[in-house]
Design a protein around this motif. Structure first.
Motif, PDB file in Angstrom:
ATOM      1  N   PHE A 229      43.861  33.530  31.551  1.00 43.33           N
ATOM      2  CA  PHE A 229      43.942  33.912  32.963  1.00 43.33           C
ATOM      3  C   PHE A 229      43.307  32.851  33.860  1.00 43.33           C
ATOM      4  N   ASN A 230      42.240  32.232  33.388  1.00 39.93           N
ATOM      5  CA  ASN A 230      41.620  31.174  34.196  1.00 39.93           C
ATOM      6  C   ASN A 230      42.558  29.975  34.328  1.00 39.93           C
ATOM      7  N   ALA A 231      43.231  29.633  33.231  1.00 44.27           N
ATOM      8  CA  ALA A 231      44.195  28.530  33.278  1.00 44.27           C
ATOM      9  C   ALA A 231      45.389  28.877  34.167  1.00 44.27           C
ATOM     10  N   MET A 232      45.700  30.171  34.290  1.00 40.38           N
ATOM     11  CA  MET A 232      46.798  30.631  35.151  1.00 40.38           C
ATOM     12  C   MET A 232      46.347  30.790  36.601  1.00 40.38           C
ATOM     13  N   GLU A 233      45.108  30.348  36.883  1.00 40.97           N
ATOM     14  CA  GLU A 233      44.528  30.415  38.232  1.00 40.97           C
ATOM     15  C   GLU A 233      44.418  31.860  38.715  1.00 40.97           C
ATOM     16  N   GLU A 234      44.011  32.716  37.789  1.00 46.39           N
ATOM     17  CA  GLU A 234      43.690  34.098  38.117  1.00 46.39           C
ATOM     18  C   GLU A 234      42.231  34.349  37.713  1.00 46.39           C
ATOM     19  N   PRO A 235      41.274  33.750  38.456  1.00 38.17           N
ATOM     20  CA  PRO A 235      39.872  33.786  38.035  1.00 38.17           C
ATOM     21  C   PRO A 235      39.264  35.194  37.985  1.00 38.17           C
ATOM     22  N   LYS A 236      39.723  36.095  38.859  1.00 36.13           N
ATOM     23  CA  LYS A 236      39.153  37.447  38.846  1.00 36.13           C
ATOM     24  C   LYS A 236      39.471  38.154  37.533  1.00 36.13           C
ATOM     25  N   LYS A 237      40.699  37.989  37.048  1.00 37.68           N
ATOM     26  CA  LYS A 237      41.060  38.573  35.748  1.00 37.68           C
ATOM     27  C   LYS A 237      40.317  37.861  34.621  1.00 37.68           C
ATOM     28  N   ALA A 238      40.121  36.546  34.781  1.00 38.94           N
ATOM     29  CA  ALA A 238      39.358  35.809  33.769  1.00 38.94           C
ATOM     30  C   ALA A 238      37.948  36.373  33.667  1.00 38.94           C
ATOM     31  N   VAL A 239      37.318  36.614  34.805  1.00 39.34           N
ATOM     32  CA  VAL A 239      35.971  37.197  34.808  1.00 39.34           C
ATOM     33  C   VAL A 239      35.986  38.568  34.139  1.00 39.34           C
ATOM     34  N   GLN A 240      36.997  39.375  34.456  1.00 38.49           N
ATOM     35  CA  GLN A 240      37.108  40.712  33.868  1.00 38.49           C
ATOM     36  C   GLN A 240      37.124  40.643  32.346  1.00 38.49           C
ATOM     37  N   TYR A 241      37.922  39.733  31.798  1.00 39.79           N
ATOM     38  CA  TYR A 241      38.030  39.656  30.336  1.00 39.79           C
ATOM     39  C   TYR A 241      36.820  38.972  29.710  1.00 39.79           C
ATOM     40  N   TYR A 242      36.233  37.996  30.400  1.00 41.73           N
ATOM     41  CA  TYR A 242      34.995  37.413  29.869  1.00 41.73           C
ATOM     42  C   TYR A 242      33.893  38.477  29.795  1.00 41.73           C
ATOM     43  N   GLU A 243      33.838  39.369  30.784  1.00 36.56           N
ATOM     44  CA  GLU A 243      32.815  40.417  30.761  1.00 36.56           C
ATOM     45  C   GLU A 243      33.055  41.387  29.610  1.00 36.56           C
ATOM     46  N   LEU A 244      34.345  41.703  29.333  1.00 41.07           N
ATOM     47  CA  LEU A 244      34.664  42.544  28.175  1.00 41.07           C
ATOM     48  C   LEU A 244      34.284  41.833  26.875  1.00 41.07           C
ATOM     49  N   ALA A 245      34.583  40.531  26.808  1.00 45.31           N
ATOM     50  CA  ALA A 245      34.218  39.758  25.618  1.00 45.31           C
ATOM     51  C   ALA A 245      32.711  39.705  25.450  1.00 45.31           C
ATOM     52  N   LEU A 246      31.998  39.592  26.568  1.00 49.89           N
ATOM     53  CA  LEU A 246      30.536  39.531  26.521  1.00 49.89           C
ATOM     54  C   LEU A 246      29.958  40.800  25.908  1.00 49.89           C
TER      55      LEU A 246
END
Length: 580
Positions: A229-246
């Motif tokens: 998602f970060n590579a797709m320039e959707e940083p908010k979704k990237a943050v969402q999934y990084y938080e789930l991964a965390l």
């Protein structure tokens, strides 16, 4: 007393049951020496092949399986086609790392057999067919032959979708995950996202059914979705999934700290980077501090593995604070990162020289900002010392790597800047920055008195610095420009005599400025000296200003502004008519 074939087999089976694998292998070998039929030899070579696989002795395993395969090919009646396919698969699995071409060849032979069996209606071999396709896909993926890897993963998935056993659901989830990885390598982000999403759903379902061993795989999928998602320039979704991964990695770390705490640290780091890219620097700093705390702990235990990650986290904290204008914090973090990277580069220059130089160049940039802010020439000495060290390190490398070439160019630029900078240049820079800030404030207000106050402050700042550096051409020019701007405001405020005096004062600098001439013409006109005004207007009419506007047009615009200010004069229309 010499044991019989049956006794060797019995002893081997008992030892294997007791997990005495090496001793069981010895007894199976003894039994093989006593074997009298091809059936016994085939069975024992197959068993030994599997045991050698288990004990990580690939050469001996291949030797045993190859012997079994030779026996079967010489006498097909000894076993079925499925037996032959199983042996081929075992050999291929062992060769997947050492001889991938041979591994692919054997998997394909097994695949042909299972395909034939399934086509003949023996549906019980569907799982074997799918597993062989999956294994073949994995070897192609390792060879980076992604077309065939994708082809066989997809074929395996089609079969797994029809199988109900949870074990095959696991493999199906893994196939989707591996497809996601391949699409990521190919930078096919949309398809990567789709495959990771399917893997996520399957892993979550299996974990919900009690298969907790899959939690690390789910954490990896969540992380990869964040990256995608970060590579797709959707940083908010990237943050969402990084938080789930965390959350997933933190739970795993509670169970196995040594394995999963590095993933916790990495995820905190990634969250910091994404927030920084979103210009949410306070959040970025909070996450990066968490990453640094964990890398600090990890580096204490395994310095060779994690010290460079600690340095990178400190470097990033320096960048974030620098961007926020927190100069002291940025200086502290860059300094800590630099010392660690200097130590690493001493031991492994090829690996860490570039990292050291990157931090050093950021510090040099910070020193430039501090020098220009404070006029403290101590920063010049610090910068030149660092640039000297950077030069020594970089000159060992060619320009093949873009990052090295860029740093060499940056180093040359900063060396020229710091070598040539003097107190007068720096003071001028400081003054011009202040003047530009005051100009911005002038533009932000419509009140003429406020504009005048800011303009008079500009005049004062320039005048004071010109006393220190009376021969500075730039200061003289800016001061003349300031006279022009003040005279224009005085005209708009209907203080025509002051405006004329301001214009005459500017002439002492002997710097001709068309805007001064234009304002002087306005002064003559508004004081009813039409002849003098027309002479100057006609002189200007064929000229252009710095913005390439004709002065005939500038004069007309000035009249419009004066009229809006409530100033009306019969000469405006006359001048406009003469300028046409």
């Amino acid at each position: 007393m010499r044991l019989s074939f049956a006794e060797h087999i019995q002893n081997a089976n008992v030892l294997l049951h007791e997990n005495e694998v090496e001793k069981s292998i010895e007894n199976y070998h003894e039994a093989l020496q006593s074997a009298t039929t091809p059936e016994q030899q085939l069975h024992l070579n197959s068993v030994l092949g599997r045991l050698y696989q288990r004990t990580k002795k690939p050469k001996k395993a291949i030797e045993a399986f190859t012997t079994a395969l030779d026996l079967l090919e010489r006498n097909p009646s000894l076993g079925s086609l499925a037996d032959k396919a199983a042996i081929l698969n075992n050999i291929a699995a062992i060769q997947a790392e050492s001889d991938r071409a041979k591994s692919i060849d054997d998997y394909k032979k097994a695949l042909e057999i299972y395909t034939e069996l399934v086509d003949n209606g023996e549906t019980e071999f569907h799982p074997h067919l799918a597993n062989t396709q999956f294994a073949l896909a994995e070897v192609f993926a390792k060879k980076k032959e992604y077309y065939f890897a994708k082809k066989f993963y997809k074929e395996a998935i089609k079969i797994y979708e029809r199988l109900q056993d949870p074990a095959y659901l696991r493999l199906r989830a893994s196939a989707h995950y591996q497809l996601g990885n391949i699409y990521t390598e190919e930078f096919n982000l949309f398809d990567a996202k789709v495959q990771y999403g399917k893997a996520q759903q399957l892993f979550e379902h299996l974990i919900g059914e009690g298969d907790e061993a899959l939690k690390p795989y789910l954490a990896a999928v969540l992380n990869n979705l964040a990256v995608t998602f970060n590579a797709m320039e959707e940083p908010k979704k990237a943050v969402q999934y990084y938080e789930l991964a965390l959350v997933a990695y933190q739970e795993l770390s509670d169970l196995n700290f040594d394995i999963f705490q590095p993933y916790v640290a990495s995820t905190f780091n990634n969250l910091g980077i994404v927030h920084s890219e979103m210009q949410q620097l306070e959040q970025a700093i909070a996450y990066m501090n968490q990453a640094v705390d964990r890398y600090n702990e990890l580096a204490d235990v395994k310095p060779e593995a994690y010290t460079h990650y600690l340095a990178t986290g400190l470097h990033n904290l320096g960048l974030f604070h620098f961007e926020l204008g927190h100069m002291q914090q940025a200086n502290d973090y860059f300094g800590q990162a630099l010392e660690i990277r200097r130590h690493l580069a001493m031991a492994q220059p090829m690996d860490f020289d570039a990292d050291f130089c990157a931090t050093a160049m950021n510090l040099v940039e910070l020193y430039q900002a501090q020098l220009e802010n404070t006029l403290d020439f101590g920063y010049k000495s610090k910068a030149l010392a660092l640039l000297d060290e950077v030069h020594i390190r970089l000159q060992k490398y060619g320009d093949d790597l873009p990052v090295i070439k860029t740093m060499k160019n940056d180093s040359k630029h900063y060396l020229e800047y710091f070598s040539g900078i003097c107190e007068e240049d720096l003071s001028l820079h400081h003054v011009l920055r202040k003047v530009n800030h005051l100009k911005e404030q002038i533009d932000e207000t419509i009140d003429l008195e406020e504009k005048m106050a800011f303009q008079e402050e500009i005049m004062h700042v320039l005048d004071e610095n010109l006393k220190k550096y009376p021969h500075n051409d730039r200061l003289q020019y800016e001061l003349v420009l300031s006279h022009a701007n003040i005279s224009w405001l005085q005209l708009r405020l209907q203080d025509y005599q002051k405006a004329e005096q301001t214009i005459h004062d500017a002439k002492t600098f002997n710097i001709p400025l068309q805007s001064l001439t234009c304002n002087l013409a306005h002064c003559h006109l508004l004081q009813d000296d039409l002849d003098k005004a027309l002479e100057l207007y006609l002189e200007l009419s064929q000229q252009v200003n710095a913005a390439n506007e004709k002065y005939s047009e500038v004069i007309i615009k000035d009249f419009e502004i004066l009229r809006r200010d409530g100033i009306e004069h019969r000469g405006f229309d006359l001048v406009i008519e003469r300028l046409k």
